[in-house]
Design an enzyme around this catalytic site. Structure first.
Site: not given
Ligand code: PLP
Length: 461
Positions: A76, A128-129, A219, A262, A386, A453
């Site tokens: 843990y 970014f979303t 990011d 990613k 998109r 979407f």
């Molecule tokens: C996917 C992504 C995120 C969010 O990450 P998650 O692991 O899906 O929560 C943030 N910024 C970028 C550029 C991304 O491609």
């Protein structure tokens, strides 16, 4: 690149384990598509032949990463895998402190909560979303300060992810530095089509932000891909290693959020990293509330081990050359066939320009949605819209937002598909292009309230 003779390259791996693919018949695909309401998000994975919906968490792990899973220390507290990951993050990203999170948005949530106060303004190079949503949930407002070229599908600017310094200075001028907790910089910019930011630009962003006492938060989700673009096309960096460039990218910033799903070649994971001790103190306290203890942050020990190994594999230039080379291979194939796509081809995806592909359809007839559906019908390939569907409705007027871009995204999972799959993809798009004049529009028959979407349903007109 200066070679005049064509020399082929191949993936820098061989295949040890396979996952069978199944191609169902055209009749079955038509039935599956109708059942999914012409929305590729609603298809079953079993009915998909080549899945290019996203590159998030869909990567193939290596034999070393799978072996790493067996070395999971599921204590843990104080898992050995956490310390391995911490060491790799320090070595390759250069930040002093690590806070693991279950994925990228977990890190975005923490940093937004710690740094943003209601009424704050956060400038950034295109939203970014999830990043923007967490900034808003913390009471902030995102302001786009990316260069204009990023919004132009035909501009061949090599660094479409660059910040417009004039726009950034204007935001600081009009709101005042006290209202700006940090500049939010993405590398590479996902929503602009995987377009990189240049090192020269990031240095200038840092200088401007420092002058006003404003932090810079990176990011870093796709920062290794960005480092590769810098090495290849930013003057003076040709002889540097990707690792060296990545370190400098990060050194221009105070902290980073990371979605390891990613760049880092895993199926789940993320982190927040920073240099400031006080910021670390607060984030380490909050992670316990929302993710888990600060030495696992919602992950199993084995997940952290796979991430640690993924860092070393992703920073390998042969890997990145093949990763980006695959996307560019498809892009070139499509360009050669006269297919309208967004240029330059970015790091992780190809974007078909649905407006030019289906010029006889109005935006109200959902051209990108239909094109994604049509590509599935043609060959079982899954992509995503998109365009107007993703853009949603205006909160005040209730009318559709009409985005400039109407695109279909073909996103490439890392190390998953071969060049033969790429050839099938190009041929399939060309086939749909050949019969494009016969392709009609759609009408929306079900519309959910949020992020429509994902779940909206359509029928052919
Ligand atoms: C996917 C992504 C995120 C969010 O990450 P998650 O692991 O899906 O929560 C943030 N910024 C970028 C550029 C991304 O491609």
């Amino acid at each position: 690149m200066t070679d005049t003779k064509k020399r082929s390259w191949a993936e820098p791996f061989k295949i040890k384990m396979v996952e069978p693919l199944r191609m169902i018949s055209r009749e079955q695909r038509a039935k599956a598509l109708a059942e999914a309401g012409y929305n590729t998000f609603l298809l079953r994975s079993d009915d998909v032949y080549i899945d290019l919906l996203t590159d998030s968490g869909t990567n193939a792990m290596s034999d070393r990463q799978w072996a790493g899973l067996m070395l999971g220390d599921e204590a843990y507290a104080g898992s050995r895998n956490f310390y391995n990951l911490e060491a790799k993050v320090r070595q390759y990203y250069g930040y002093k402190h690590l806070v693991p999170t279950h994925q990228g948005r977990g890190a975005e949530h923490l940093i937004s909560r710690v740094l943003i106060k209601p009424g704050d303004v956060i400038p950034g190079n295109m939203y970014f979303t999830t990043t923007r949503l967490h900034q808003e949930l913390a009471g902030g407002t995102f302001v786009d300060v990316i260069i204009d070229e990023a919004h132009d599908t035909t501009s061949t600017h090599p660094f479409k992810g660059d910040v417009d310094l004039g726009k950034l200075a204007a935001v600081i001028e009009s709101h005042g530095a006290v209202k700006i907790p940090y500049v939010s910089v993405a590398a590479t910019v996902n929503m602009a089509g995987g377009q990189p930011i240049s090192l020269a630009n990031l240095r200038q962003v840092r200088d401007l932000a420092r002058k006003h006492g404003i932090k810079v938060v990176l990011d870093a989700t796709r920062a290794m891909e960005n480092a590769y673009f810098i090495k290849r096309q930013e003057k003076g960096n040709e002889r540097r290693t990707m690792a060296d460039i990545l370190l400098e990218l990060c050194s221009c910033t105070d902290a980073c959020t990371m979605s390891a799903k990613k760049d880092l070649l895993v199926n789940i994971g993320g982190f927040l990293a920073m240099n400031d001790d006080a910021l670390f103190e607060e984030a380490r306290n909050l992670v316990v509330v929302f993710e888990g203890l600060h030495t696992y942050g919602g992950l199993a020990g084995r997940d952290m081990e796979a991430m640690a190994i993924g860092i070393e594999e992703a920073i390998d230039e042969e890997h990145m050359k093949a990763r980006i080379g695959q996307v560019e291979y498809v892009g070139q194939g499509l360009l050669d066939a006269g297919i309208p796509i967004v240029v330059p081809v970015g790091g992780h995806a190809i974007f078909l320009d649905a407006r030019k592909f289906l010029p006889h359809l109005t935006q109200d007839e959902f051209p990108a949605q239909r094109l994604a559906a049509e590509l599935y019908l043609e060959s079982g390939i899954r992509s995503m819209e998109r365009g107007i569907v993703s853009a949603g409705r205006n909160k005040e007027t209730g009318k559709h937002n009409y985005p400039k871009l109407e695109l279909v995204r073909l996103t490439f999972p890392r190390r998953v598909y071969t060049q033969a799959h790429c050839d099938v993809l190009v041929e399939s798009v060309v086939e749909v292009f050949r019969r494009r004049e016969k392709i009609g529009g759609l009408k929306m028959v079900y519309e959910p309230k949020y992020l429509r979407f994902f779940q909206a349903r359509f029928e052919p007109l």
